[in-house]
Design an enzyme around this catalytic site. Structure first.
Site, mmCIF file in Angstrom:
data_model
loop_
_atom_site.group_PDB
_atom_site.id
_atom_site.type_symbol
_atom_site.label_atom_id
_atom_site.label_comp_id
_atom_site.label_asym_id
_atom_site.label_seq_id
_atom_site.Cartn_x
_atom_site.Cartn_y
_atom_site.Cartn_z
ATOM 1 N N GLU A 105 0.696 -1.309 0.021
ATOM 2 C CA GLU A 105 -0.037 -0.244 -0.091
ATOM 3 C C GLU A 105 0.785 1.271 0.027
ATOM 4 O O GLU A 105 0.658 2.142 0.791
ATOM 5 C CB GLU A 105 -0.833 -0.004 1.238
ATOM 6 C CG GLU A 105 -2.038 -1.053 1.049
ATOM 7 C CD GLU A 105 -3.301 -1.019 2.370
ATOM 8 O OE1 GLU A 105 -2.909 -0.013 3.168
ATOM 9 O OE2 GLU A 105 -4.079 -1.795 2.240
ATOM 10 N N GLU A 128 -5.832 -8.481 0.900
ATOM 11 C CA GLU A 128 -6.240 -7.976 2.172
ATOM 12 C C GLU A 128 -7.514 -7.916 2.217
ATOM 13 O O GLU A 128 -7.954 -7.305 0.935
ATOM 14 C CB GLU A 128 -5.677 -6.596 3.141
ATOM 15 C CG GLU A 128 -4.243 -6.732 3.382
ATOM 16 C CD GLU A 128 -3.697 -5.563 4.005
ATOM 17 O OE1 GLU A 128 -4.477 -4.782 4.667
ATOM 18 O OE2 GLU A 128 -2.359 -5.473 4.045
HETATM 19 C C1 BG6 Z 1 -4.175 -2.039 5.628
HETATM 20 C C2 BG6 Z 1 -2.863 -2.258 6.098
HETATM 21 O O1 BG6 Z 1 -4.250 -0.473 5.003
HETATM 22 O O2 BG6 Z 1 -5.208 -1.833 6.500
HETATM 23 C C3 BG6 Z 1 -3.007 -2.995 7.213
HETATM 24 O O3 BG6 Z 1 -2.158 -2.845 4.957
HETATM 25 C C4 BG6 Z 1 -4.122 -2.530 8.499
HETATM 26 O O4 BG6 Z 1 -1.509 -3.053 7.852
HETATM 27 C C5 BG6 Z 1 -5.348 -2.589 7.664
HETATM 28 O O5 BG6 Z 1 -3.859 -2.993 9.503
HETATM 29 C C6 BG6 Z 1 -6.440 -2.299 8.655
HETATM 30 O O6 BG6 Z 1 -6.217 -0.789 9.050
HETATM 31 P P1 BG6 Z 1 -6.376 -0.681 10.611
HETATM 32 O O7 BG6 Z 1 -5.988 0.868 10.770
HETATM 33 O O8 BG6 Z 1 -7.747 -0.867 10.913
HETATM 34 O O9 BG6 Z 1 -5.323 -1.708 11.476
#
Ligand code: BG6
Length: 466
Positions: free
Chosen positions: A163, A367
């Protein structure tokens, strides 16, 4: 029945600083992610222990096997391999990842490795403001080469930077907090460019150094609906996607900023400094796939500039508004998580179609998940039906996208186990496996498979949804 192809990569994801802990063990250096988490130590958990994967990796990987994972997407901490970013190589760091990789392989899990997930060595920030300097490109390239040589005999599949397109928007993640306000956008544009250049070098190196090596970017996808059918709102929604994600995909895939982005950078007087041969390097780099991170969709309306707000003025960071272009609005047709992410499985189908039509590259979801509070109930379990509902709907959207013609070869939701969330520590959880700790009480760090664990196990066994 929604069945996937036989060799579909069912998996799950994590990143080093969010699960490993052992932040300064066995020679590891401090990263920006450590440094920033320590700034918030009084409010939430930090990286010091996280989920303590460093000391639990064997039993954790056994659980992954039990869930049926075919692939594990995780990241290597640059600061374990080269603690100060560009100096001596730390053999203990290499040994640790050798153990993790070998454990995966012994459990028939394909290691799918991200080289850099938000955790730049802090020493490089102190030395030359990190990615603001071209020296960071060489440092990253060297680190990646060390990884390819050390692990490339067993790891064929790599992502370069997680990202970049989201990370670069967040001043704290880039450690730009000390940059004078008037220079922030210029520095941001330069850092972004250096990361693109580094990606290109590293993709090329992977193809040379790793036999059958495959590599691609991992992007934060953006899917934006116009808030109305006014032509300017439609344009604003498209520009939101363009400025937050598409410009980066164009750079990774074609080695060149698209016209709208080059125009913007030049108009703002922030076009980065480049060198004569850069474009050759950028254009020679050919990703093998796109790794897509997807959580939610956005809605936007046109935001006119005015006397007080000139064209190009940004407001906020991750979901920033941009004067002269777009303003982010709430989509009243979608439900949102308690943390505000608008849940939208159809958006995933749309975005996969869009990227496939534009880039014709295979894709994998690296993700996708629901971040929420989980409760350990009196029966010692976590009944996370809400997570099952979320994942089921998104897997169905993947299936639909595949029927549309998209070449999707895997699905790795976030996250394999509870991780340290950047903004909410251990309050907000994403995992299939509960890690029994709170922000300030480590307890025994017991692992407890949630209901979603057993549900996903069945999905994998059935190779799809019933
Ligand atoms: C993504 C990242 O943008 O979102 C992760 O690659 C991150 O590292 C995930 O944990 C969720 O975001 P957050 O702020 O809820 O942890």
């Amino acid at each position: 029945m929604k069945k996937f192809r036989q060799d579909f990569w069912w998996g799950a994801s994590s990143s080093a600083f969010q699960i490993e802990g052992a932040w300064n063990e066995a020679g590891k250096g401090e990263s920006i992610a450590d440094y920033n988490s320590f700034k918030h130590s009084g409010e939430q958990a930090d990286t010091k222990v996280a989920s303590d994967f460093y000391h639990h990796y064997q039993s954790d990987i056994k659980l992954m096997k039990q869930m049926g994972m075919k692939v594990y997407r995780f990241s290597i901490a640059w600061t374990r391999i080269i603690p100060d970013g560009d100096g001596a190589i730390n053999q203990s760091g290499i040994d640790f990842y050798n153990r993790v990789i070998d454990e995966c392989l012994a459990n028939e899990i394909i290691p799918f490795v991200t080289l850099y997930h938000f955790d730049l060595p802090l020493a490089l920030v102190k030395k030359y403001q990190g990615w603001a300097s071209r020296d960071c490109v060489s440092a990253f390239r060297r680190y990646a080469q060390v990884c390819f040589k050390a692990f490339g005999d067993r790891v064929q599949n790599w992502q370069v930077i997680n990202e970049q397109n989201l990370m670069v928007r967040v001043n704290e993640r880039m450690n730009m907090t000390a940059v004078p306000a008037a220079q922030v956008e210029q520095v941001r544009a330069q850092m972004d460019y250096h990361m693109f250049l580094a990606c290109a070098y590293v993709m090329n190196d992977c193809h040379q150094l790793v036999v059958n090596g495959k590599i691609g970017p991992a992007i934060s996808s953006t899917m934006t609906y116009p808030i109305s059918d006014k032509p300017l709102d439609v344009w604003a929604a498209k520009m939101n996607d363009n400025f937050k994600t598409n410009y980066a995909l164009e750079m990774y895939c074609f080695g060149k900023y698209p016209g709208y982005y080059e125009y913007f950078l030049r108009q703002q007087g922030i076009y980065p400094q480049t060198m004569a041969d850069d474009s050759k390097v950028l254009q020679a780099a050919k990703p093998d796939f796109i790794a897509v991170n997807y959580y939610r969709t956005l809605a936007a309306e046109y935001l006119p500039a005015d006397a007080e707000h000139p064209v190009g003025q940004r407001v906020s960071d991750i979901d920033f508004d941009l004067y002269g272009y777009f303003k982010i609005k709430k989509n009243v047709h979608l439900k949102a998580t308690e943390y505000g992410a608008q849940i939208d499985p159809l958006g995933l189908r749309l975005v996969l179609n869009e990227y496939y039509q534009k880039y014709r590259l295979p894709m994998i979801i690296t993700e996708n998940g629901l971040g929420t509070v989980d409760e350990l109930t009196a029966d010692g379990k976590i009944h996370d039906q809400y997570r099952i509902d979320y994942l089921k709907a998104h897997i169905a959207a993947c299936y639909d996208a595949i029927q549309d013609g998209v070449e999707l070869f895997g699905y790795c939701p976030w996250s394999v186990m509870d991780i340290l969330s950047s903004h909410q520590g251990f309050k907000k959880r994403y995992g299939f496996i509960y890690v029994d700790r709170t922000d300030f009480n480590l307890k025994q760090l017991r692992r407890i498979p949630k209901d979603s664990f057993y549900w996903y196990q069945k999905v994998i066994q059935n190779n799809g949804l019933e």
